[in-house]
Design a protein around this motif. Structure first.
Motif: not given
Length: 146
Positions: A122-136
């Motif tokens: 599950s971890w390997l298949d997921a991708e960072f969404e960026g956007g509002r999460h990058q600020n954090r």
């Protein structure tokens, strides 16, 4: 993809099975130990894997100890590392999507090997969404400079 993996003596059996699972998927592995069930201390393995990820010698890291907590604490002391302890696939997925985690840790005394494989996949298949999460992520990185 290349994954650095490390564990203490408690995680040996899980580590060997995880390596086999990942190699069957065509993923290159660098094994930082431990290599026997003789008692050892987890911080050295957390550090070794974290440095491999930090120096881009590996793309991601996996860590295993009894609970995953101690070894992840050691890894998180290395600048740029975002290690997460997970006991379920959903948390692993969201940790990558929202926090761009680069090391996954789990406890061999907490999760069985089949669940561990599901968490990793599950971890390997997921991708960072960026956007509002990058600020954090940027805010977390700023804390490392304090």
């Amino acid at each position: 993809m290349k994954i650095a993996i490390g564990c203490d003596h408690v995680g040996i059996e899980h580590k060997d099975l995880v390596i086999k699972h990942l190699q069957e998927k065509g993923i290159e592995i660098e094994d930082f130990g431990a290599h026997s069930s003789e008692r050892t201390d987890y911080p050295q393995y957390g550090l070794a894997v974290a440095q491999a990820v930090q120096n881009q010698h590996a793309d991601l890291g996996l860590l295993i100890c009894g609970t995953g907590v101690g070894i992840s604490l050691a890894a998180n002391k290395v600048k740029g590392i975002r290690a997460v302890v997970c006991s379920d696939p959903y948390t692993a997925q969201l940790s990558k999507q929202h926090n761009n985690t680069n090391i996954l840790a789990f406890g061999s005394r907490v999760v069985g090997i089949e669940l561990a494989k599901m968490i990793i996949d599950s971890w390997l298949d997921a991708e960072f969404e960026g956007g509002r999460h990058q600020n954090r992520i940027d805010q977390i990185a700023a804390i490392e400079e304090v």
